[in-house]
Write a protein that holds these residues in place. Sequence first.
Motif, PDB file in Angstrom:
ATOM      1  N   SER A 105       6.956  -0.065   2.830  1.00  0.00           N
ATOM      2  CA  SER A 105       5.445  -0.349   2.964  1.00  0.00           C
ATOM      3  C   SER A 105       4.427   0.280   1.981  1.00  0.00           C
ATOM      4  O   SER A 105       4.767   1.156   0.864  1.00  0.00           O
ATOM      5  CB  SER A 105       5.297   0.546   4.153  1.00  0.00           C
ATOM      6  OG  SER A 105       3.801   0.827   4.359  1.00  0.00           O
ATOM      7  N   ASP A 106       3.365  -0.671   1.866  1.00  0.00           N
ATOM      8  CA  ASP A 106       2.399  -0.310   0.882  1.00  0.00           C
ATOM      9  C   ASP A 106       1.745   0.847   0.914  1.00  0.00           C
ATOM     10  O   ASP A 106       1.325   1.616   0.108  1.00  0.00           O
ATOM     11  CB  ASP A 106       1.308  -1.611   0.991  1.00  0.00           C
ATOM     12  CG  ASP A 106       0.138  -1.333   0.188  1.00  0.00           C
ATOM     13  OD1 ASP A 106       0.306  -1.447  -1.194  1.00  0.00           O
ATOM     14  OD2 ASP A 106      -1.029  -1.328   0.579  1.00  0.00           O
ATOM     15  N   LEU A 107       1.558   1.451   2.446  1.00  0.00           N
ATOM     16  CA  LEU A 107       1.067   2.623   2.416  1.00  0.00           C
ATOM     17  C   LEU A 107       2.071   3.852   2.457  1.00  0.00           C
ATOM     18  O   LEU A 107       1.662   4.971   2.560  1.00  0.00           O
ATOM     19  CB  LEU A 107       0.401   2.735   4.034  1.00  0.00           C
ATOM     20  CG  LEU A 107      -0.789   1.846   4.161  1.00  0.00           C
ATOM     21  CD1 LEU A 107      -1.197   1.790   5.527  1.00  0.00           C
ATOM     22  CD2 LEU A 107      -1.981   2.248   3.108  1.00  0.00           C
ATOM     23  N   GLY A 108       3.401   3.545   2.151  1.00  0.00           N
ATOM     24  CA  GLY A 108       4.186   4.620   2.077  1.00  0.00           C
ATOM     25  C   GLY A 108       4.628   5.271   3.372  1.00  0.00           C
ATOM     26  O   GLY A 108       5.005   6.430   3.420  1.00  0.00           O
ATOM     27  N   VAL A 109       4.238   4.452   4.482  1.00  0.00           N
ATOM     28  CA  VAL A 109       4.717   5.102   6.011  1.00  0.00           C
ATOM     29  C   VAL A 109       5.790   4.094   6.652  1.00  0.00           C
ATOM     30  O   VAL A 109       5.701   3.083   6.319  1.00  0.00           O
ATOM     31  CB  VAL A 109       3.210   5.003   6.733  1.00  0.00           C
ATOM     32  CG1 VAL A 109       2.125   5.867   5.910  1.00  0.00           C
ATOM     33  CG2 VAL A 109       2.751   3.567   6.933  1.00  0.00           C
TER      34      VAL A 109
ATOM     35  N   ILE B   7       7.293 -11.456   0.684  1.00  0.00           N
ATOM     36  CA  ILE B   7       6.403 -10.256   0.426  1.00  0.00           C
ATOM     37  C   ILE B   7       7.224  -9.499  -0.835  1.00  0.00           C
ATOM     38  O   ILE B   7       8.428  -9.182  -0.726  1.00  0.00           O
ATOM     39  CB  ILE B   7       6.388  -9.186   1.561  1.00  0.00           C
ATOM     40  CG1 ILE B   7       5.885 -10.025   2.895  1.00  0.00           C
ATOM     41  CG2 ILE B   7       5.388  -8.005   1.239  1.00  0.00           C
ATOM     42  CD1 ILE B   7       6.048  -9.163   3.976  1.00  0.00           C
ATOM     43  N   LYS B   8       6.385  -8.961  -1.894  1.00  0.00           N
ATOM     44  CA  LYS B   8       7.029  -8.183  -2.821  1.00  0.00           C
ATOM     45  C   LYS B   8       7.451  -7.095  -2.513  1.00  0.00           C
ATOM     46  O   LYS B   8       6.917  -6.422  -1.348  1.00  0.00           O
ATOM     47  CB  LYS B   8       5.887  -8.029  -4.038  1.00  0.00           C
ATOM     48  CG  LYS B   8       5.403  -9.274  -4.576  1.00  0.00           C
ATOM     49  CD  LYS B   8       4.302  -8.999  -5.783  1.00  0.00           C
ATOM     50  CE  LYS B   8       3.901 -10.073  -6.299  1.00  0.00           C
ATOM     51  NZ  LYS B   8       2.840 -10.125  -7.533  1.00  0.00           N
ATOM     52  N   ALA B   9       8.287  -6.274  -3.081  1.00  0.00           N
ATOM     53  CA  ALA B   9       8.890  -5.175  -2.675  1.00  0.00           C
ATOM     54  C   ALA B   9       7.990  -3.925  -2.674  1.00  0.00           C
ATOM     55  O   ALA B   9       7.073  -3.884  -3.373  1.00  0.00           O
ATOM     56  CB  ALA B   9      10.057  -4.366  -3.855  1.00  0.00           C
ATOM     57  N   GLU B  10       8.027  -3.310  -1.883  1.00  0.00           N
ATOM     58  CA  GLU B  10       7.266  -2.007  -1.350  1.00  0.00           C
ATOM     59  C   GLU B  10       5.675  -2.454  -1.176  1.00  0.00           C
ATOM     60  O   GLU B  10       4.767  -1.769  -1.604  1.00  0.00           O
ATOM     61  CB  GLU B  10       7.411  -1.191  -2.386  1.00  0.00           C
ATOM     62  CG  GLU B  10       8.767  -0.579  -2.705  1.00  0.00           C
ATOM     63  CD  GLU B  10       8.767   0.328  -3.996  1.00  0.00           C
ATOM     64  OE1 GLU B  10       7.843   0.647  -4.482  1.00  0.00           O
ATOM     65  OE2 GLU B  10       9.965   0.890  -4.364  1.00  0.00           O
TER      66      GLU B  10
END
Length: 397
Positions: free
Chosen positions: A36-40, A207-210
């Motif tokens: 996740s982009d937000l780290g959640v 989608i790109k990783a993470e």
Amino acid sequence: MRIKTVILILTIIFSTMIIQNHLYTCTSAIINSSASDLGVPMLWKNRDTGYLSNKIIFVNEDPYNYIGIVNAAETSGRFVYAGLNSTGFGIINTVAYNLPKKVDEMHDLEGQIMAAALRTCRTVDDFEEFIRQNLGEALGSWANFGVIDAQGRAVVFEVHNNGYKKLDTTQVPKKYYVNTNFSRSGVEGKGAGYLRFEQATALFNEIKAEKITHEYIFQNISRSFQHPLVKHPTHDELRKQPQDQPFWLNIRDCINRPSTSGVVIINGKKPGKKNSRATLWALLGEPVTSIAVPLWVEAGEVPKALYQGEAAPMCAEALRIKKIIQPFSEGSKGNYMNATKLINKKGTGFLPLLMKTEREIFKATRKFLKKKHSAKEYAKFQEQMAQKALNTLKKIK
């Protein structure tokens, strides 16, 4: 001979029920915090059902409060089809038609299971224990459940009445699972939703990783009317289509489909971050006819536009707009959508306006969440965003 005849009749009836139920299926993803982009941890569900009038409700419960999507006619909070509670525990499901099931077993109680889990579960382990203790023919499960918690875990449980399999997102290279209406532990090649699975998987692969975000899922995946086998026009191609020339698409096997009643995306709490807040993004209606808004359990309520009245105002507007693009109700004609009402050469299609308003809501919410807020501030902000979305929907004629 009579016994064989009875068995054959029952088999035909049961098979017919399954085929009919396939019209009301779902598409989802369970995403690890590391992707996740937000780290959640994240959950996404396009809800497909025969109950197109939906609401979002807040339920004041002990030990945990929660918010969730429900049928408009059943707002007790005892049947929920995706939700988030006050601890950061979130849950979604999709029916899995290839799991073991006896004809006379209880089934279709996933909404009841999820409501009970939201009331009582804090972690993924709590949910696993809940399932383990309730296994048996009365459980009423034939589904994939996606579950996240405040520890950052994101897990799939493939559950039938007499057993389950757990799939942890940490154990797969991309750190997420896409699900439709078959289980990986079920009978291979059986079930449903393979076309939607292929399309959703292809879109996630872009989608790109993470970098997975709720914004991308809403704008590019939940509204997708592309088909993996049949060429459907892209947005750019529709921009070349004359306004007065209908472009009919059969969207029965697309992610955005006639039976889609809403979308829920949950951004969970950030692991290890004190006072982190989970957000439930809700869209009522078929995705191409509506707009997503942010919600928080901490607000202690949901915006009036999402629950007030016999039909929630936002859902009522989305259903009105739906008739513009899907005017037919006779049999299979209801599967056809006039795409030029969404996007066309003259610029009179309404989809760009919906997506623009939604992007404005995304931007305002990102800014809002940079600071800590009180319950009243959460309630006020989500009310403002819901009203902004509703005002846009009312402009569409």
